[in-house]
Scaffold this motif. Structure first.
Motif, PDB file in Angstrom:
ATOM      1  N   PRO A 128      83.171 -79.861 -23.893  1.00  0.00           N
ATOM      2  CA  PRO A 128      82.508 -78.729 -24.101  1.00  0.00           C
ATOM      3  C   PRO A 128      81.007 -78.859 -24.932  1.00  0.00           C
ATOM      4  N   PHE A 129      81.034 -79.747 -25.931  1.00  0.00           N
ATOM      5  CA  PHE A 129      79.754 -79.976 -26.704  1.00  0.00           C
ATOM      6  C   PHE A 129      78.757 -80.360 -25.830  1.00  0.00           C
ATOM      7  N   VAL A 189      86.790 -71.692 -27.388  1.00  0.00           N
ATOM      8  CA  VAL A 189      85.747 -70.825 -27.313  1.00  0.00           C
ATOM      9  C   VAL A 189      84.509 -71.346 -27.732  1.00  0.00           C
ATOM     10  N   PHE A 190      83.256 -70.685 -27.311  1.00  0.00           N
ATOM     11  CA  PHE A 190      82.013 -70.646 -27.911  1.00  0.00           C
ATOM     12  C   PHE A 190      81.722 -69.627 -28.599  1.00  0.00           C
ATOM     13  N   GLY A 221      73.808 -69.436 -38.356  1.00  0.00           N
ATOM     14  CA  GLY A 221      73.810 -70.520 -37.459  1.00  0.00           C
ATOM     15  C   GLY A 221      73.701 -70.192 -36.000  1.00  0.00           C
ATOM     16  N   GLN A 222      73.683 -71.316 -35.487  1.00  0.00           N
ATOM     17  CA  GLN A 222      73.527 -71.171 -33.767  1.00  0.00           C
ATOM     18  C   GLN A 222      75.065 -71.197 -33.212  1.00  0.00           C
ATOM     19  N   ILE A 223      75.092 -71.878 -31.793  1.00  0.00           N
ATOM     20  CA  ILE A 223      76.020 -71.797 -30.939  1.00  0.00           C
ATOM     21  C   ILE A 223      76.827 -73.174 -31.438  1.00  0.00           C
ATOM     22  N   THR A 224      78.495 -72.947 -31.435  1.00  0.00           N
ATOM     23  CA  THR A 224      79.122 -74.023 -31.574  1.00  0.00           C
ATOM     24  C   THR A 224      80.431 -73.810 -30.688  1.00  0.00           C
ATOM     25  N   TYR A 225      81.419 -75.142 -30.721  1.00  0.00           N
ATOM     26  CA  TYR A 225      82.529 -74.779 -30.094  1.00  0.00           C
ATOM     27  C   TYR A 225      83.772 -75.227 -30.872  1.00  0.00           C
ATOM     28  N   ILE A 274      84.470 -70.930 -20.493  1.00  0.00           N
ATOM     29  CA  ILE A 274      85.178 -70.767 -21.702  1.00  0.00           C
ATOM     30  C   ILE A 274      84.380 -69.236 -22.221  1.00  0.00           C
ATOM     31  N   PRO A 275      85.300 -68.456 -22.914  1.00  0.00           N
ATOM     32  CA  PRO A 275      84.583 -67.357 -23.542  1.00  0.00           C
ATOM     33  C   PRO A 275      83.329 -67.809 -24.484  1.00  0.00           C
ATOM     34  N   LEU A 276      82.489 -66.705 -24.430  1.00  0.00           N
ATOM     35  CA  LEU A 276      81.463 -66.720 -25.517  1.00  0.00           C
ATOM     36  C   LEU A 276      81.508 -65.575 -26.461  1.00  0.00           C
ATOM     37  N   VAL A 277      81.363 -65.688 -27.643  1.00  0.00           N
ATOM     38  CA  VAL A 277      81.911 -64.630 -28.615  1.00  0.00           C
ATOM     39  C   VAL A 277      80.496 -64.542 -29.685  1.00  0.00           C
ATOM     40  N   HIS A 278      79.976 -63.440 -29.581  1.00  0.00           N
ATOM     41  CA  HIS A 278      78.863 -63.200 -30.669  1.00  0.00           C
ATOM     42  C   HIS A 278      79.383 -62.911 -31.876  1.00  0.00           C
TER      43      HIS A 278
END
Length: 222
Positions: A168-169, A51-52, A79-83, A70-74
């Motif tokens: 995925p990173f 998941v992101f 912080g910003q984006i991570t995996y 891969i799903p992206l969950v807000h």
């Protein structure tokens, strides 16, 4: 765990295994919303399927590509984006900060130190980086942090790469930093699995957390 003042347990530990991200987030929110002055703090150790997650100030353009869909969950942490994915140790800290006389920054430093101490157990020299929360080995990121605090109580926590697939990173700007290299403990010869590393990390977290203060009993008739 050992008891704190007035019957408040020092920390309840939950080892949840592999659990989906979205329901775990809702469980953290529900726990935090429903706790009171007598609720024991909890630490959850777990892994997530791929998941992101994008923090509340996160920029969607930091997701560069997503060939695996891969799903992206807000979400509501900083912080910003991570995996997150299998082979990554996640620890969520559900802590009543005032009861432990902790400020948010102090909890962040405590989490970073627990990771640094865990890595030192395996002969890995790690450090903080000014202006970039997390833990780094020779400038490469091995662990990420993110918290949300509501009414003095924290949730979310940390993620430490043990033996995760790091591919995925490469599809994101990790934590908003283009070109930031991500590494894992396995790259440094560590054979322990996520569960074993989790127990070491837990020991350091509990050693660093200040004990909870006594909860005042309500006066009769109140």
């Amino acid at each position: 765990m050992s008891a704190g003042g007035a019957g408040v347990a020092s920390c309840v530990i939950k080892r949840l295994g592999m659990v989906d991200y979205a329901p775990t987030l809702e469980a953290m929110r529900a726990f935090t919303a429903g706790r009171d002055a007598g609720t024991a703090d909890e630490v959850w150790l777990l892994q997530h399927p791929p998941v992101f997650t994008l923090g509340q100030a996160g920029k969607p353009e930091h997701l560069l590509q997503n060939p695996a869909d891969i799903p992206l969950v807000h979400i509501d942490r900083g912080g910003q984006i991570t995996y997150h994915g299998p082979g990554q140790l996640v620890a969520y800290l559900l802590i009543d900060l005032p009861r432990r006389a902790l400020k948010v920054r102090e909890l962040v430093l405590l989490m970073e130190q627990a990771i640094i101490d865990t890595l030192a157990d395996y002969g890995i020299a790690a450090a903080r980086k000014d202006g970039a929360p997390g833990v780094y080995v020779a400038g490469d990121k091995i662990a990420a942090l993110g918290l949300r605090v509501r009414k003095g109580c924290s949730y979310h926590g940390l993620a430490l790469n043990v033996n995760a697939d790091l591919t995925p990173f490469g599809w994101i700007n990790p934590c908003g930093y283009p070109g930031l290299k991500t590494v894992r403990m396995h790259d440094f010869g560590v054979a322990d699995d996520v569960a074993a590393v989790g127990e070491r990390l837990l020991g350091h977290l509990l050693a660093l957390l200040p004990p909870p203060q006594a909860v005042e009993a309500a006066p009769p008739g109140s």
